[in-house]
Scaffold this motif. Structure first.
Motif, short mmCIF file in Angstrom:
data_model
loop_
_atom_site.label_atom_id
_atom_site.label_comp_id
_atom_site.label_asym_id
_atom_site.label_seq_id
_atom_site.Cartn_x
_atom_site.Cartn_y
_atom_site.Cartn_z
N MET A 53 7.35 2.17 8.01
CA MET A 53 6.07 1.50 8.13
C MET A 53 5.66 0.89 6.79
O MET A 53 5.66 1.58 5.76
N ILE A 54 5.33 -0.39 6.81
CA ILE A 54 5.02 -1.15 5.60
C ILE A 54 3.65 -1.80 5.77
O ILE A 54 3.37 -2.42 6.80
N PHE A 55 2.82 -1.67 4.73
CA PHE A 55 1.47 -2.22 4.78
C PHE A 55 1.27 -3.18 3.61
O PHE A 55 1.25 -2.76 2.45
N LEU A 56 1.17 -4.48 3.94
CA LEU A 56 0.96 -5.52 2.93
C LEU A 56 -0.44 -6.11 3.11
O LEU A 56 -0.79 -6.53 4.22
N LYS A 57 -1.21 -6.15 2.05
CA LYS A 57 -2.59 -6.65 2.15
C LYS A 57 -2.85 -7.70 1.08
O LYS A 57 -2.45 -7.54 -0.08
N CYS A 77 0.83 -1.21 0.00
CA CYS A 77 0.00 0.00 0.00
C CYS A 77 0.86 1.26 0.00
O CYS A 77 1.66 1.47 0.92
N ASN A 78 0.68 2.08 -1.03
CA ASN A 78 1.44 3.33 -1.14
C ASN A 78 0.61 4.55 -0.74
O ASN A 78 1.10 5.67 -0.72
N LYS A 79 -0.67 4.31 -0.43
CA LYS A 79 -1.56 5.40 -0.04
C LYS A 79 -2.67 4.82 0.84
O LYS A 79 -3.24 3.78 0.51
N PRO A 105 2.76 6.11 3.17
CA PRO A 105 3.99 5.43 3.62
C PRO A 105 5.07 5.59 2.55
O PRO A 105 4.78 5.49 1.35
N ASP A 106 6.29 5.86 2.96
CA ASP A 106 7.41 5.96 2.01
C ASP A 106 7.87 4.56 1.63
O ASP A 106 8.24 3.77 2.50
N ILE A 107 7.87 4.28 0.34
CA ILE A 107 8.31 2.95 -0.13
C ILE A 107 9.73 3.11 -0.69
O ILE A 107 9.92 3.52 -1.84
N LEU A 108 10.71 2.80 0.14
CA LEU A 108 12.11 3.03 -0.21
C LEU A 108 12.82 1.77 -0.70
O LEU A 108 13.84 1.86 -1.37
N TYR A 109 12.30 0.60 -0.35
CA TYR A 109 13.01 -0.63 -0.64
C TYR A 109 12.44 -1.32 -1.87
O TYR A 109 11.24 -1.29 -2.12
#
Length: 286
Positions: free
Chosen positions: A162-166, A89-91, A103-107
């Motif tokens: 912070m990482i959000f995986l759904k 999730c990027n938003k 969330p900042d997706i840096l990786y």
């Protein structure tokens, strides 16, 4: 440390088994599991924003995460169209307030990215009242915890931590989703989730080791430099502030210090000479 938060036990089961997590018997508020070898701490929050907020607050107040730690929220969600799969999730949009979080997706990752809406009630495709959000996104995911986790988590973690995986479980018919189906869904994506956790853990560990290495070198240099200048406590504090500023702005202060040694301007004989050299150092910098 990777702090994993799931709403349900059936979502957490793959991590408990994969990382051989041990249940924390000292807490009565939430189910917590951990393995210090893997640096994993997992909490089952319960369903909904209020339950998630309470769990995040409790865990973070107790264990006090640092800049070296990560927060991972993972679990099932609904999808407003017919897409299946796992999404990063990027938003995140909070349905009740309309507030939006990024969330900042840096990786590097191999997941599809998506917008996630968090609501107080389960998404019902037959009574869809999220039409106002569809102008921003043709389709989106829907859960009941992420927005709250982000809002509480931001007090303890940066957006890049912070990482959000759904994982999509249904299209708005939550009554058709069982514990067994959820467990099976989680197992289907177990390998890619675990690989991602190990990947980002390795990266953050390398970054921390790199920063610690240069922090130690910097500290040694400051101590030697201040000793040779016969710095007072005030001068030493001022020097640390200067060097921190120069490190952040990329100014090559090390070559200036080295040139002062090469010209026999250091070490100083006494405090009086040290003050003169300190002022000269600042002139050369600026």
């Amino acid at each position: 440390m990777v702090y994993i938060f799931t709403a349900l036990y059936c979502e957490a089961q793959i991590f408990i088994e994969q990382f051989r997590l041990i249940k924390n018997q000292q807490t009565n508020w939430f189910q917590e599991f951990y393995n210090e070898t893997y640096n994993i701490h997992l909490t089952i929050t319960g369903v909904g924003e209020i339950a998630a907020s309470a769990a995040i607050s409790s865990v973070c107040s107790t264990y006090r995460p640092t800049q070296k730690d990560l927060l991972l929220n993972v679990g099932i969600c609904a999808h407003t169209t017919k897409n299946n799969g796992i999404f990063l999730c990027n938003k995140i949009i909070e349905r009740e307030t309309g507030r939006t979080f990024y969330p900042d997706i840096l990786y590097y990752h191999s997941f599809s990215e998506a917008t996630l809406v968090t609501g107080m009630l389960p998404y019902n495709a037959n009574q869809d009242n999220t039409h106002q959000m569809k102008s921003e996104s043709a389709d989106f995911l829907y859960d009941m915890e992420a927005a709250a986790i982000y809002q509480i988590g931001i007090h303890y973690f940066g957006p890049h931590q912070m990482i959000f995986l759904k994982i999509v479980s249904d299209k708005g018919l939550v009554s058709q989703v069982s514990k067994e189906q959820t467990t099976l869904l989680m197992k289907n994506y177990q390998n890619c989730i675990v690989d991602y956790i190990m990947h980002i853990s390795f990266i953050t560990q390398e970054i921390n080791e790199y920063e610690n290495y240069f922090a130690d070198k910097e500290e040694t240099l400051i101590e030697t430099f201040c000793a040779d200048l016969h710095c007072s406590k005030t001068m030493k504090d001022s020097m640390k502030q200067l060097i921190q500023y120069m490190s952040l702005t990329g100014i090559d202060y090390i070559s200036i210090i080295q040139s002062m040694y090469n010209k026999n301007l250091l070490p100083c004989k006494d405090k009086r000479e040290g003050k003169l050299r300190f002022e000269e150092f600042k002139r050369r910098l600026f």
